[in-house]
Design an enzyme around this catalytic site. Structure first.
Site, PDB file in Angstrom:
ATOM      1  N   GLU A 126       0.849  -1.110   0.106  1.00  0.00           N
ATOM      2  CA  GLU A 126      -0.052   0.037  -0.017  1.00  0.00           C
ATOM      3  C   GLU A 126       0.949   1.416   0.015  1.00  0.00           C
ATOM      4  O   GLU A 126       2.085   1.098   0.219  1.00  0.00           O
ATOM      5  CB  GLU A 126      -0.980  -0.035   1.368  1.00  0.00           C
ATOM      6  CG  GLU A 126      -1.935  -1.054   1.281  1.00  0.00           C
ATOM      7  CD  GLU A 126      -3.076  -1.170   2.401  1.00  0.00           C
ATOM      8  OE1 GLU A 126      -2.769  -0.228   3.160  1.00  0.00           O
ATOM      9  OE2 GLU A 126      -3.817  -2.027   2.616  1.00  0.00           O
ATOM     10  N   GLY A 128       1.312   3.440   2.161  1.00  0.00           N
ATOM     11  CA  GLY A 128       1.845   3.639   3.341  1.00  0.00           C
ATOM     12  C   GLY A 128       2.257   2.254   4.231  1.00  0.00           C
ATOM     13  O   GLY A 128       2.748   2.266   5.200  1.00  0.00           O
ATOM     14  N   GLU A 363      10.190  -8.222  -3.126  1.00  0.00           N
ATOM     15  CA  GLU A 363      10.237  -9.440  -2.433  1.00  0.00           C
ATOM     16  C   GLU A 363      11.152  -9.306  -1.095  1.00  0.00           C
ATOM     17  O   GLU A 363      11.769 -10.182  -0.383  1.00  0.00           O
ATOM     18  CB  GLU A 363      10.839 -10.337  -3.134  1.00  0.00           C
ATOM     19  CG  GLU A 363      10.059 -10.631  -4.397  1.00  0.00           C
ATOM     20  CD  GLU A 363       8.898 -11.898  -4.061  1.00  0.00           C
ATOM     21  OE1 GLU A 363       8.915 -12.165  -3.000  1.00  0.00           O
ATOM     22  OE2 GLU A 363       7.950 -12.023  -4.972  1.00  0.00           O
TER      23      GLU A 363
END
Length: 380
Positions: A126, A128, A363
């Site tokens: 997201e 944030g 990742e």
């Protein structure tokens, strides 16, 4: 541990190399510039089984080994890191459903996915909440037997091409408490989903990377993956294989950078000599090849131990951290050996330089990998 490839594995390696050289390499620069769509290639590779190497046979996969998987990813990466990243990423999408899904969910999502009939996107990050996934703000409330999802996801690979999302969000109970869940959201059946603009990324330019907005999206209760409160378990189930795949991408890209540079230095003449005849060139390339070989052995070792059913979270983090570090060192040095031509977009080394940076970020950043390794060591 056995890092010596069998004859069968070497034969498979050659098959993937020939495919990559014939079908992908001629379009490497065009893909980067957005002049060649990878979608037909990805569909073709799905049909050929490239994306189902480690998927069980009962769901349409090959049911093969992780060693086989990393060999395929490495060879594809030598032709195009972004394409290999897409193959690795699509493979990893299946693991949460295979580990936590019902049989009905496996038949509905995994089987057509392996055939190339459906595409998936992993919606976790997201605006944030990046490395701190627990900080995500997207919520799901259970209303009249359906989950109602609201929130925004960012940097979602394959968002525009996806047929279904694996969406991680906070379940908001009637008493206000929150717990992580994963929902399987059918893009074409659920209203309220908006795909934002594509991110204009520095490198790894193949599939779309975009924002995804959920505005009162109604999702059937049976699309819950696993249990309420176990969402992070589902998300984490992709990480070992995901980091292994990216490590193989790094090895393949680094090897391609070296191969490109060896060829260039044998042709480029300065001060009356081929650049390859200078000791500095020879020593630098020898150092780079040694480090790439070390990274390759780490990847093969991790894959072999996964095939043996051993826990490898620390090894996949080590491989991902080291291979991405080596890749970035190698492409930087190889670009330097190209001189001014290395700065030209007409040369693949320039693209490799841009592509490489992402491997230290997605990742799990290199810093997150070090944190995982230190925890395994007992360093607190």
């Amino acid at each position: 541990m056995n890092t010596v490839l069998t004859e069968e594995e070497r034969a498979l390696q050659m098959i993937y190399k020939e495919y990559a050289d014939e079908r992908i390499r001629p379009h490497t620069l065009e893909i980067d510039k957005g002049l060649f769509s990878v979608e037909p290639l990805l569909k073709e590779m799905h049909e050929l089984g490239f994306c189902g190497i480690v998927i069980p046979k009962e769901y349409g996969g090959l049911g093969s080994s992780y060693v086989h998987y990393v060999l395929a990813v490495e060879e594809l990466s030598k032709a195009s890191g972004p394409v290999a990243k897409s193959v690795s990423g699509q493979t990893n999408m299946c693991f949460p459903i295979l580990h936590y899904g019902t049989e009905e969910q496996k038949q509905k999502y995994v089987v057509p996915w392996v055939k190339g009939e459906k595409r998936s996107a992993f919606t976790l990050t997201e605006p944030g909440a990046g490395s701190d996934a627990a900080g995500m703000q997207t919520t799901a409330e259970l209303i009249n037997g359906e989950f109602v999802v609201n929130g925004t996801k960012a940097f979602i690979t394959g968002a525009r091409e996806a047929d279904f999302f694996q969406t991680y969000c906070q379940f908001k109970a009637p008493d206000g408490t929150k717990s992580p869940i994963c929902l399987l959201i059918d893009v074409h059946e659920c209203e309220g989903i908006t795909i934002g603009r594509n991110e204009d990324l520095m490198g790894m330019r193949a599939s779309s990377v975009a924002e995804v907005i959920f505005d009162n999206v109604h999702v059937p209760a049976e699309n819950l993956l696993g249990q309420i409160g176990k969402g992070f378990h589902a998300a984490m189930s992709t990480l070992d294989a995901g980091r292994l795949g990216i490590s193989a991408v790094c090895v393949g890209m680094a090897q391609d950078a070296i191969d490109q540079t060896v060829k260039y230095t044998k042709e480029r003449v300065q001060f009356g000599k081929r650049i390859s005849q200078f000791q500095n060139t020879q020593f630098k390339l020898a150092e780079y090849q040694t480090k790439v070989e070390a990274a390759r052995l780490m990847v093969y070792n991790c894959a072999s131990m996964m095939d043996d059913g051993q826990r490898v979270s620390h090894l996949s983090s080590m491989a991902k951290y080291y291979a991405s570090d080596v890749l970035n060192e190698v492409v930087r040095g190889c670009l330097q050996l190209h001189g001014g031509y290395g700065y030209s977009k007409e040369f693949v080394i320039e693209k490799l330089y841009r592509d490489a940076k992402l491997t230290e970020i997605f990742e799990g950043t290199s810093e997150i990998q070090k944190k995982i390794i230190a925890k395994w060591m007992g360093v607190k």
